[in-house]
Design an enzyme around this catalytic site. Structure first.
Site, PDB file in Angstrom:
ATOM      1  N   TYR A  24       0.953  -1.203   0.031  1.00 36.75           N
ATOM      2  CA  TYR A  24       0.020  -0.070   0.028  1.00 36.75           C
ATOM      3  C   TYR A  24       0.901   1.236   0.045  1.00 36.75           C
ATOM      4  CZ  TYR A  24      -3.647   3.304   1.104  1.00 36.75           C
ATOM      5  OH  TYR A  24      -4.336   4.326   0.772  1.00 36.75           O
ATOM      6  N   MET A  78      -2.006  11.716   3.555  1.00 39.32           N
ATOM      7  CA  MET A  78      -1.805  10.014   3.099  1.00 39.32           C
ATOM      8  C   MET A  78      -2.671   9.465   3.938  1.00 39.32           C
ATOM      9  SD  MET A  78       2.618   9.636   2.657  1.00 39.32           S
ATOM     10  CE  MET A  78       2.614  10.870   3.976  1.00 39.32           C
ATOM     11  N   SER A 106      -5.497  13.338   5.827  1.00 40.37           N
ATOM     12  CA  SER A 106      -6.301  12.934   4.868  1.00 40.37           C
ATOM     13  C   SER A 106      -7.813  12.317   5.415  1.00 40.37           C
ATOM     14  CB  SER A 106      -5.562  11.580   4.279  1.00 40.37           C
ATOM     15  OG  SER A 106      -6.449  10.605   3.533  1.00 40.37           O
ATOM     16  N   GLN A 128      -7.323  17.503   4.219  1.00 41.34           N
ATOM     17  CA  GLN A 128      -7.448  16.780   2.596  1.00 41.34           C
ATOM     18  C   GLN A 128      -8.862  16.361   2.648  1.00 41.34           C
ATOM     19  OE1 GLN A 128      -7.252  13.285   1.663  1.00 41.34           O
ATOM     20  NE2 GLN A 128      -8.214  13.898   0.092  1.00 41.34           N
ATOM     21  N   TYR A 130     -11.633  14.182   0.146  1.00 41.90           N
ATOM     22  CA  TYR A 130     -12.210  13.456  -0.905  1.00 41.90           C
ATOM     23  C   TYR A 130     -13.671  13.929  -0.820  1.00 41.90           C
ATOM     24  CZ  TYR A 130      -7.993  10.913  -1.734  1.00 41.90           C
ATOM     25  OH  TYR A 130      -6.785  10.458  -2.161  1.00 41.90           O
ATOM     26  N   THR A 156      -8.715  16.977  -3.050  1.00 40.39           N
ATOM     27  CA  THR A 156      -8.022  16.203  -4.007  1.00 40.39           C
ATOM     28  C   THR A 156      -8.743  15.784  -5.176  1.00 40.39           C
ATOM     29  OG1 THR A 156      -6.588  15.338  -2.261  1.00 40.39           O
ATOM     30  CG2 THR A 156      -6.755  13.882  -4.245  1.00 40.39           C
ATOM     31  N   LYS A 216      -5.644  19.869  -5.020  1.00 42.62           N
ATOM     32  CA  LYS A 216      -4.653  18.847  -5.392  1.00 42.62           C
ATOM     33  C   LYS A 216      -4.690  17.832  -6.425  1.00 42.62           C
ATOM     34  CE  LYS A 216      -1.854  15.637  -2.600  1.00 42.62           C
ATOM     35  NZ  LYS A 216      -2.320  14.282  -2.955  1.00 42.62           N
ATOM     36  N   HIS A 240      -0.388  12.363  -7.622  1.00 36.45           N
ATOM     37  CA  HIS A 240      -0.945  11.412  -6.438  1.00 36.45           C
ATOM     38  C   HIS A 240       0.413  10.045  -6.193  1.00 36.45           C
ATOM     39  CE1 HIS A 240      -4.550  10.785  -4.285  1.00 36.45           C
ATOM     40  NE2 HIS A 240      -3.966   9.648  -3.895  1.00 36.45           N
ATOM     41  N   ARG A 243       0.496   6.788  -8.249  1.00 33.97           N
ATOM     42  CA  ARG A 243      -0.505   5.859  -7.770  1.00 33.97           C
ATOM     43  C   ARG A 243      -1.806   5.657  -8.608  1.00 33.97           C
ATOM     44  NH1 ARG A 243       0.599   4.276  -2.595  1.00 33.97           N
ATOM     45  NH2 ARG A 243      -1.644   4.025  -1.569  1.00 33.97           N
ATOM     46  N   GLY A 272       5.685  14.659  -5.077  1.00 37.97           N
ATOM     47  CA  GLY A 272       6.109  13.561  -6.176  1.00 37.97           C
ATOM     48  C   GLY A 272       7.627  13.380  -5.979  1.00 37.97           C
ATOM     49  N   GLY A 273       8.129  12.508  -5.193  1.00 37.25           N
ATOM     50  CA  GLY A 273       9.393  12.009  -5.500  1.00 37.25           C
ATOM     51  C   GLY A 273      10.672  12.932  -4.809  1.00 37.25           C
ATOM     52  N   ARG A 295       5.624   9.740   1.096  1.00 37.80           N
ATOM     53  CA  ARG A 295       6.101   8.396   1.602  1.00 37.80           C
ATOM     54  C   ARG A 295       7.187   8.636   2.716  1.00 37.80           C
ATOM     55  NH1 ARG A 295       4.940   7.629  -3.919  1.00 37.80           N
ATOM     56  NH2 ARG A 295       3.568   5.963  -4.139  1.00 37.80           N
TER      57      ARG A 295
HETATM   58  C1  FNR Z   1      -1.125   9.094  -0.817  1.00 36.23           C
HETATM   59  N1  FNR Z   1      -1.493  10.222  -1.418  1.00 36.23           N
HETATM   60  C2  FNR Z   1      -2.756  10.921  -0.823  1.00 36.23           C
HETATM   61  N2  FNR Z   1      -3.316  12.094  -1.296  1.00 36.23           N
HETATM   62  C3  FNR Z   1      -4.375  12.414  -1.192  1.00 36.23           C
HETATM   63  O1  FNR Z   1      -4.692  13.624  -1.368  1.00 36.23           O
HETATM   64  N3  FNR Z   1      -5.076  11.821  -0.205  1.00 36.23           N
HETATM   65  C4  FNR Z   1      -4.731  10.722   0.473  1.00 36.23           C
HETATM   66  O2  FNR Z   1      -5.311   9.945   1.179  1.00 36.23           O
HETATM   67  C5  FNR Z   1      -3.670  10.003  -0.011  1.00 36.23           C
HETATM   68  N4  FNR Z   1      -3.130   8.812   0.455  1.00 36.23           N
HETATM   69  C6  FNR Z   1      -2.077   8.365   0.260  1.00 36.23           C
HETATM   70  C7  FNR Z   1      -1.675   7.139   0.671  1.00 36.23           C
HETATM   71  C8  FNR Z   1      -0.121   6.935   0.362  1.00 36.23           C
HETATM   72  C9  FNR Z   1       0.289   5.513   0.901  1.00 36.23           C
HETATM   73  C10 FNR Z   1       0.690   7.493  -0.685  1.00 36.23           C
HETATM   74  C11 FNR Z   1       1.970   7.147  -0.448  1.00 36.23           C
HETATM   75  C12 FNR Z   1       0.075   8.529  -1.117  1.00 36.23           C
HETATM   76  C13 FNR Z   1      -0.685  10.919  -2.369  1.00 36.23           C
HETATM   77  C14 FNR Z   1      -0.048  11.971  -1.632  1.00 36.23           C
HETATM   78  O3  FNR Z   1      -0.518  13.158  -0.805  1.00 36.23           O
HETATM   79  C15 FNR Z   1       1.216  12.528  -2.315  1.00 36.23           C
HETATM   80  O4  FNR Z   1       0.618  13.153  -3.638  1.00 36.23           O
HETATM   81  C16 FNR Z   1       2.218  11.610  -2.853  1.00 36.23           C
HETATM   82  O5  FNR Z   1       2.287  10.575  -1.838  1.00 36.23           O
HETATM   83  C17 FNR Z   1       3.623  12.718  -2.922  1.00 36.23           C
HETATM   84  O6  FNR Z   1       4.589  11.662  -3.369  1.00 36.23           O
HETATM   85  P1  FNR Z   1       5.847  10.991  -2.432  1.00 36.23           P
HETATM   86  O7  FNR Z   1       6.163  12.148  -1.797  1.00 36.23           O
HETATM   87  O8  FNR Z   1       5.130   9.902  -1.831  1.00 36.23           O
HETATM   88  O9  FNR Z   1       6.812  10.521  -3.579  1.00 36.23           O
END
Ligand code: FNR
Length: 350
Positions: A24, A78, A106, A128, A130, A156, A216, A240, A243, A272-273, A295
């Site tokens: 996950y 997250m 989240s 955040q 949804y 988001t 977002k 995202h 994902r 991201g990254g 992450r």
């Molecule tokens: C996410 N992301 C995410 N985004 C959001 O708006 N609501 C959410 O609930 C989640 N849940 C979520 C769970 C997990 C396990 C991950 C890894 C990511 C996306 C997150 O906000 C973000 O855009 C990315 O994770 C950024 O990239 P990096 O830093 O993980 O590479």
């Protein structure tokens, strides 16, 4: 072994997490091309450092939504911090408070937003959202976020459907949610999100809440202009974390055009990254107001709870400080595109 980089925490977290949580947290969509490119895209940029400008005092501070912040690192929203550590979002909020980092909570957090706010009121937080098929739930969540002291609403918009996350399909998770009191699989909770959301809904939420709205999941200047038109005060350039739709642009590559389109009117964040202080510097140089980090915070949380998440943020901020000094940009806000260029090593293995 002492953990001195975000990559060290990544390795240690992999060893710690059970297979479903690992799938996950670490997984991306389909062939995970965008997931990998998110990290690679920052590496395709080289820094053009300046010297002899006096860097004895450095200031990573930025202004976000009209407020002064000590640094530009925001914890990305997250889901399910509870899969990493029993302290869940509360532990992450403690790390946010200790490092003056904004934490974006989240909709699919393990703990309710109100409980996190009560446990760690000193943590600066955003919520955040949804938007569910049942709009009443969204309104209720926004009200709770407002009561809990959240300072912005991050809507988001890139999860109309669940991406083709093959690692998750092979090793699914089921978990307790805090804001939607239920135990569900990721497939089930993502199916609550309204696939028919449109810009009109953004305008509606922006009109109803007292909080500034940040959209977002923007990757084009066209959509950034629409966000501005429909009442947003900020956008997060994001895919995202790789994902959702595989082979879309990385945040790093999408950012400049969005900044050119709306940077004068909106706060533009990117995610991201981001794994190094130099990545943060490059984002600011391209015109971002701030960055979100995802992450790595969960890796810290998995390895050592609140202390681990705090240490990850401290490492990143320490690297940013060094990067600002050595790039000859002691004031983060004075960074501009002259500090970055396309890296000559593109095409080599990096
Ligand atoms: C996410 N992301 C995410 N985004 C959001 O708006 N609501 C959410 O609930 C989640 N849940 C979520 C769970 C997990 C396990 C991950 C890894 C990511 C996306 C997150 O906000 C973000 O855009 C990315 O994770 C950024 O990239 P990096 O830093 O993980 O590479």
């Amino acid at each position: 072994m002492s953990l001195i980089s975000l990559a060290d925490y990544e390795q240690a977290a992999r060893e710690q997490l059970d297979p479903a949580a690992e799938a996950y947290y670490f997984g991306g969509a389909a062939d995970e091309i965008t997931l990998r490119d998110n990290v690679a895209a920052w590496r395709r940029l080289a820094i053009r450092p300046r010297v002899l400008v006096g860097v004895g005092e450095r200031d990573a501070g930025v202004t976000l939504l009209g407020r002064r912040r000590r640094h530009p690192v925001v914890i990305a929203p997250m889901a399910l911090h509870g899969l990493a550590h029993s302290g869940a979002e509360t532990a992450t909020a403690q790390a946010a408070a200790a490092t003056d980092s904004i934490m974006c909570i989240s909709t699919f957090s393990s703990q309710p937003v109100g409980a996190v706010g009560t446990a760690v009121p000193e943590a600066p937080c955003w919520f955040q959202l949804y938007v569910f098929n049942d709009r009443g739930v969204g309104r209720e969540l926004v009200a709770r976020a407002e009561e809990s002291g959240c300072e912005a609403l991050v809507v988001t918009v890139d999860l109309a459907l669940r991406g083709a996350r093959e690692r998750e399909i092979r090793t699914p998770i089921t978990a307790d949610l805090g804001n939607v009191p239920a135990t569900m699989s990721a497939e089930e909770f993502i199916s609550l999100v309204d696939a028919d959301l449109t810009w009109k809904d953004i305008e509606l939420f922006a009109g109803e809440t007292s909080l500034p709205v940040i959209v977002k999941g923007i990757l084009t200047p066209e959509d950034a202009r629409l966000a501005l038109l429909h009442g947003a005060q900020g956008v997060v350039v994001s895919n995202h974390g790789g994902r959702q739709l595989d082979t879309v642009l990385s945040g790093a590559d999408a950012l400049p055009a969005v900044v050119d389109a709306v940077g004068a009117d909106l706060d533009v964040l990117v995610d991201g990254g981001i794994r190094r202080g130099t990545d943060v510097l490059k984002a600011l140089a391209l015109g971002a107001s701030a960055v979100m980090v995802g992450r790595p915070v969960l890796w810290g949380l998995a390895v050592d709870g609140s202390d681990g998440a705090r240490r990850v943020l401290e490492l990143l901020l320490g690297e940013l400080d060094t990067a600002l000094g050595l790039a000859g940009a002691p004031q983060a806000e004075a960074l501009n595109r002259s500090f970055v260029t396309r890296a000559p090593w593109v095409g080599d293995a990096t």
